[in-house]
Design a protein around this motif. Structure first.
Motif, mmCIF file in Angstrom:
data_model
loop_
_atom_site.group_PDB
_atom_site.id
_atom_site.type_symbol
_atom_site.label_atom_id
_atom_site.label_comp_id
_atom_site.label_asym_id
_atom_site.label_seq_id
_atom_site.Cartn_x
_atom_site.Cartn_y
_atom_site.Cartn_z
ATOM 1 N N LYS A 1 3.304 -1.793 -8.129
ATOM 2 C CA LYS A 1 2.968 -1.209 -6.836
ATOM 3 C C LYS A 1 4.043 -0.478 -6.074
ATOM 4 O O LYS A 1 5.228 -1.325 -5.936
ATOM 5 C CB LYS A 1 2.259 -2.199 -6.108
ATOM 6 C CG LYS A 1 2.265 -1.944 -4.511
ATOM 7 C CD LYS A 1 0.968 -1.213 -4.097
ATOM 8 C CE LYS A 1 1.086 -0.775 -2.734
ATOM 9 N NZ LYS A 1 0.696 -1.972 -1.758
ATOM 10 N N GLY B 1 3.486 2.012 0.243
ATOM 11 C CA GLY B 1 3.306 3.095 1.119
ATOM 12 C C GLY B 1 4.696 3.616 1.836
ATOM 13 O O GLY B 1 5.120 4.681 1.919
ATOM 14 N N GLY C 1 0.687 2.743 -2.596
ATOM 15 C CA GLY C 1 -0.032 2.379 -1.318
ATOM 16 C C GLY C 1 -0.021 3.664 -0.449
ATOM 17 O O GLY C 1 0.071 4.771 -0.848
ATOM 18 N N GLY C 2 -0.512 3.756 0.780
ATOM 19 C CA GLY C 2 -1.091 4.420 1.778
ATOM 20 C C GLY C 2 0.000 5.090 2.633
ATOM 21 O O GLY C 2 0.031 6.243 2.775
ATOM 22 N N GLY C 3 1.129 4.173 3.081
ATOM 23 C CA GLY C 3 2.042 4.732 3.924
ATOM 24 C C GLY C 3 1.590 5.651 5.103
ATOM 25 O O GLY C 3 0.346 5.228 5.544
ATOM 26 N N GLY D 1 -2.701 7.190 4.183
ATOM 27 C CA GLY D 1 -3.937 6.541 4.103
ATOM 28 C C GLY D 1 -3.939 5.465 5.631
ATOM 29 O O GLY D 1 -5.110 5.637 6.152
ATOM 30 N N HIS D 2 -2.853 5.035 5.937
ATOM 31 C CA HIS D 2 -2.954 4.109 7.088
ATOM 32 C C HIS D 2 -3.623 4.938 8.398
ATOM 33 O O HIS D 2 -4.121 4.537 8.985
ATOM 34 C CB HIS D 2 -1.676 3.389 7.220
ATOM 35 C CG HIS D 2 -1.609 2.200 6.231
ATOM 36 N ND1 HIS D 2 -2.523 1.310 6.250
ATOM 37 C CD2 HIS D 2 -0.970 1.838 5.228
ATOM 38 C CE1 HIS D 2 -2.268 0.337 5.263
ATOM 39 N NE2 HIS D 2 -1.443 0.694 4.632
ATOM 40 N N SER E 1 -6.631 -2.267 -0.789
ATOM 41 C CA SER E 1 -5.184 -1.849 -0.764
ATOM 42 C C SER E 1 -4.555 -1.760 -2.253
ATOM 43 O O SER E 1 -5.321 -2.146 -3.294
ATOM 44 C CB SER E 1 -4.495 -3.039 -0.259
ATOM 45 O OG SER E 1 -4.579 -4.149 -1.120
ATOM 46 N N GLY E 2 -3.598 -1.072 -2.552
ATOM 47 C CA GLY E 2 -2.740 -1.132 -3.723
ATOM 48 C C GLY E 2 -2.481 -2.431 -4.170
ATOM 49 O O GLY E 2 -2.890 -2.548 -5.666
ATOM 50 N N ASP F 1 -0.766 -4.996 8.352
ATOM 51 C CA ASP F 1 -1.221 -3.554 8.406
ATOM 52 C C ASP F 1 -2.883 -3.891 8.112
ATOM 53 O O ASP F 1 -3.342 -4.918 8.221
ATOM 54 C CB ASP F 1 -0.731 -2.820 7.372
ATOM 55 C CG ASP F 1 -0.662 -3.109 5.970
ATOM 56 O OD1 ASP F 1 -1.631 -3.754 5.599
ATOM 57 O OD2 ASP F 1 0.198 -2.684 5.193
ATOM 58 N N THR G 1 -4.444 -3.810 5.476
ATOM 59 C CA THR G 1 -4.826 -4.615 4.406
ATOM 60 C C THR G 1 -4.292 -5.966 4.063
ATOM 61 O O THR G 1 -4.031 -6.375 2.975
ATOM 62 C CB THR G 1 -4.607 -3.482 3.319
ATOM 63 O OG1 THR G 1 -3.494 -2.977 3.233
ATOM 64 C CG2 THR G 1 -5.805 -2.580 3.092
HETATM 65 C C1 IPE Z 1 -3.629 1.376 1.864
HETATM 66 O O1 IPE Z 1 -3.050 0.852 0.712
HETATM 67 C C2 IPE Z 1 -4.445 2.561 1.369
HETATM 68 C C3 IPE Z 1 -5.352 3.232 2.629
HETATM 69 C C4 IPE Z 1 -4.949 2.841 3.829
HETATM 70 C C5 IPE Z 1 -6.219 4.146 2.127
HETATM 71 P P1 IPE Z 1 -1.859 -0.150 0.853
HETATM 72 O O2 IPE Z 1 -2.427 -1.367 1.894
HETATM 73 O O3 IPE Z 1 -1.617 -0.755 -0.674
HETATM 74 O O4 IPE Z 1 -0.730 0.655 1.081
HETATM 75 P P2 IPE Z 1 0.704 0.476 1.916
HETATM 76 O O5 IPE Z 1 1.626 -0.033 0.763
HETATM 77 O O6 IPE Z 1 0.588 -0.976 2.807
HETATM 78 O O7 IPE Z 1 1.260 1.603 2.595
#
Ligand code: IPE
Length: 246
Positions: free
Chosen positions: A6, A9, A45-47, A50-51, A148-149, A202, A204
Motif C-alpha cells: 500500500k 495517499g 490511497g486517496g491523498g 480521494g479525501h 480504504s487502500g 482521516d 478511513t
Molecule cells: C481513501 O483511501 C480513498 C478515498 C478517499 C476515496 P485511503 O484511506 O487508503 O487513503 P490514504 O492513504 O489515507 O490517503
C-alpha cells in the motif's frame, strides 16, 4: 513470492493541495517497485484526490451516499490519481494495470469488504502488476461508502496467497508513547497503550484498528515510511513488523 504494497495517499500526493501529485515521491516509489524481486500488487490511497472529493460530499467509510453523481465524482478523482500512478510505473518499466474497486467490490451490512481477486491473480500470473486504489464501494444498507487502500490490502492478503504485506505511509512505523518506532508487534497488548489513544484520523480510520487487522493476517505485515520502501521491496524489514501468526 507475492507482496502486497500500500502506498499511502500522503506519500504520493501533496495532501493539503487538492489533486496534486508529488511527482518526485511517486517516481521514487515506482523505481522501487520496478526493482522488486517479488511479484507486487500495488494499492494506493486517496491523498489529496480521494479525501477531498469524499469530504466535500460528506462521504466516509461510515457515511454513505445514494448519489451516483457523487460516487462517480469520487471515483473520477481516484481515477485521475490512478492514472498518474500507472504512468509513473510505466515510466519505470513496470507493466502496471488498473483494477478499480467500485466496479467489483462490495461491503455487507457489517461493513465487511468482499473483493473478487481472480483478475488480480491472473494478471500476476501473466506478468502484470495490478494497481488498485481506495474507492467508493457499494455498501449494503448504506449506499456507497469509502473503502480504504488498507482494507483492500487486507482483502487481497486474505483472498490470494500472499507472502508479505507492506504499508508505506508518512510515519516511519508504529510509534510508542515516546514517539519511537516499535520494532515488532505480535499481540495487540504490546502497543495498546501507545496506539489505543485517540489520534488524528482521516475518513478511513487510525493506527489502532490497522494494527489489530494486520495481526489477523496469515502473512507478516511491515509498516514503514517512504525512506523504507526500497529496503522493504528488497526483502528487508524497515519500520515495524506486525506478525500475529502463532
Ligand atoms: C481513501 O483511501 C480513498 C478515498 C478517499 C476515496 P485511503 O484511506 O487508503 O487513503 P490514504 O492513504 O489515507 O490517503
Amino acid at each position: 513470492m507475492t507482496t502486497v504494497l500500500k502506498l499511502g495517499g500522503s506519500v504520493v500526493t501533496e495532501k493539503d493541495t487538492p489533486e496534486t501529485v508529488d511527482d518526485d515521491a511517486l517516481a521514487r516509489a515506482a523505481a522501487a517497485v520496478a526493482d522488486a524481486e517479488d511479484d507486487v500488487v500495488v494499492v494506493h490511497g486517496g491523498g489529496s484526490f480521494g479525501h477531498h472529493a469524499a469530504a466535500e460530499r460528506g462521504v466516509s467509510s461510515t457515511e454513505g451516499t445514494r448519489s451516483a453523481a457523487d460516487t462517480v465524482a469520487i471515483h473520477g478523482a481516484m481515477g485521475r490519481l490512478n492514472r498518474a500512478v500507472l504512468d509513473a510505473l510505466h515510466e519505470a518499466g513496470v507493466e502496471a494495470l488498473p483494477v478499480r474497486p467500485l466496479s467489483v467490490a462490495s461491503r455487507d451490512t457489517e461493513g465487511e469488504l468482499s473483493l473478487p481477486t481472480g483478475s488480480v491473480a491472473t494478471m500476476l500470473e501473466e506478468g502484470f502488476t495490478p494497481v488498485l486504489h481506495g474507492d467508493g464501494v457499494a455498501h449494503a444498507g448504506a449506499g456507497v461508502t469509502i473503502t480504504s487502500g488498507d482494507d483492500l490490502v487486507v482483502a487481497i492478503a486474505r483472498g490470494l496467497s500472499v507472502d508479505r504485506v507492506g504499508l508505506c505511509s508518512t510515519v516511519p512505523g508504529v510509534l510508542d508513547g515516546e514517539g519511537d518506532v516499535v520494532e515488532r508487534i505480535e499481540r495487540f497488548s504490546d502497543v495498546a497503550d501507545a496506539v489505543g489513544a485517540s489520534e488524528a484520523t482521516d475518513v478511513t480510520g487510525g493506527m489502532a484498528a490497522k494494527v489489530e487487522t494486520l495481526l489477523g493476517l496469515s502473512a507478516p505485515a511491515h509498516v514503514f515510511g517512504p525512506d523504507g520502501l526500497a529496503a522493504f521491496l528488497a526483502g528487508g524489514s524497515p519500520g515495524t513488523v506486525v506478525d500475529g501468526r502463532d
